[in-house]
Design a protein around this motif. Sequence first.
Motif, short mmCIF file in Angstrom:
data_model
loop_
_atom_site.label_atom_id
_atom_site.label_comp_id
_atom_site.label_asym_id
_atom_site.label_seq_id
_atom_site.Cartn_x
_atom_site.Cartn_y
_atom_site.Cartn_z
N LYS A 1 -7.86 -9.77 1.21
CA LYS A 1 -8.89 -10.01 2.23
C LYS A 1 -9.29 -11.48 2.26
N GLU A 2 -9.42 -12.10 1.11
CA GLU A 2 -9.77 -13.52 1.04
C GLU A 2 -8.68 -14.39 1.67
N LEU A 3 -7.43 -14.03 1.43
CA LEU A 3 -6.33 -14.79 2.05
C LEU A 3 -6.36 -14.66 3.57
N VAL A 4 -6.58 -13.45 4.06
CA VAL A 4 -6.67 -13.25 5.51
C VAL A 4 -7.82 -14.05 6.08
N CYS A 5 -8.99 -13.99 5.43
CA CYS A 5 -10.15 -14.76 5.91
C CYS A 5 -9.88 -16.26 5.88
N PRO B 1 -5.09 0.47 -11.36
CA PRO B 1 -6.45 0.06 -11.73
C PRO B 1 -6.86 -1.29 -11.14
N ARG B 2 -5.90 -2.09 -10.71
CA ARG B 2 -6.22 -3.40 -10.12
C ARG B 2 -6.16 -3.36 -8.60
N GLY B 3 -6.00 -2.19 -8.02
CA GLY B 3 -5.87 -2.06 -6.58
C GLY B 3 -7.00 -2.70 -5.80
N HIS B 4 -8.24 -2.49 -6.25
CA HIS B 4 -9.38 -3.07 -5.54
C HIS B 4 -9.35 -4.59 -5.61
N ASN B 5 -9.03 -5.12 -6.79
CA ASN B 5 -8.97 -6.58 -6.94
C ASN B 5 -7.89 -7.18 -6.04
N ARG B 6 -6.77 -6.48 -5.93
CA ARG B 6 -5.71 -6.98 -5.04
C ARG B 6 -6.16 -6.96 -3.59
N PHE B 7 -6.88 -5.91 -3.21
CA PHE B 7 -7.37 -5.86 -1.83
C PHE B 7 -8.34 -7.01 -1.56
N VAL B 8 -9.22 -7.28 -2.50
CA VAL B 8 -10.18 -8.37 -2.32
C VAL B 8 -9.44 -9.70 -2.20
N THR C 1 0.83 -1.20 0.00
CA THR C 1 0.00 0.00 0.00
C THR C 1 0.86 1.25 0.00
N PHE C 2 1.90 1.27 0.82
CA PHE C 2 2.81 2.42 0.84
C PHE C 2 3.47 2.61 -0.53
N PHE C 3 3.92 1.51 -1.12
CA PHE C 3 4.53 1.59 -2.44
C PHE C 3 3.54 2.12 -3.47
N SER C 4 2.34 1.61 -3.47
CA SER C 4 1.37 2.00 -4.49
C SER C 4 0.95 3.46 -4.35
#
Length: 91
Positions: free
Chosen positions: A77-81, A67-74, A57-60
């Motif tokens: 989040k799935e990995l954490v879950c 443009p893929r930031g949201h997909n990476r977050f999802v 996140t700091f790097f980005s």
Amino acid sequence: MDTQLLTHSPHSDIDCEDSESADRLYRAYGRKVKDLLSQSDAETWIEDLWDMYTGFTFFSQEAGYDPRGHNRFVSFKELVCFFQDVGKMKA
């Protein structure tokens, strides 16, 4: 009356093969998860994921719009879950 007709459908062999194939796949997934968790427990994986994502996140922020930031977050989040769920299973 032929009881075989009542208990055996033409698709039951295929269903059984699909079930066995799925079972083998699930066991293979289980072995991979076991190997992964033999390196660190679920809680450590979650902490490491947060560290990696924070660094990303700091790097980005410096690199500009992603443009893929949201997909990476999802995905993150799935990995954490996933690791949270695995951690709950291990009693």
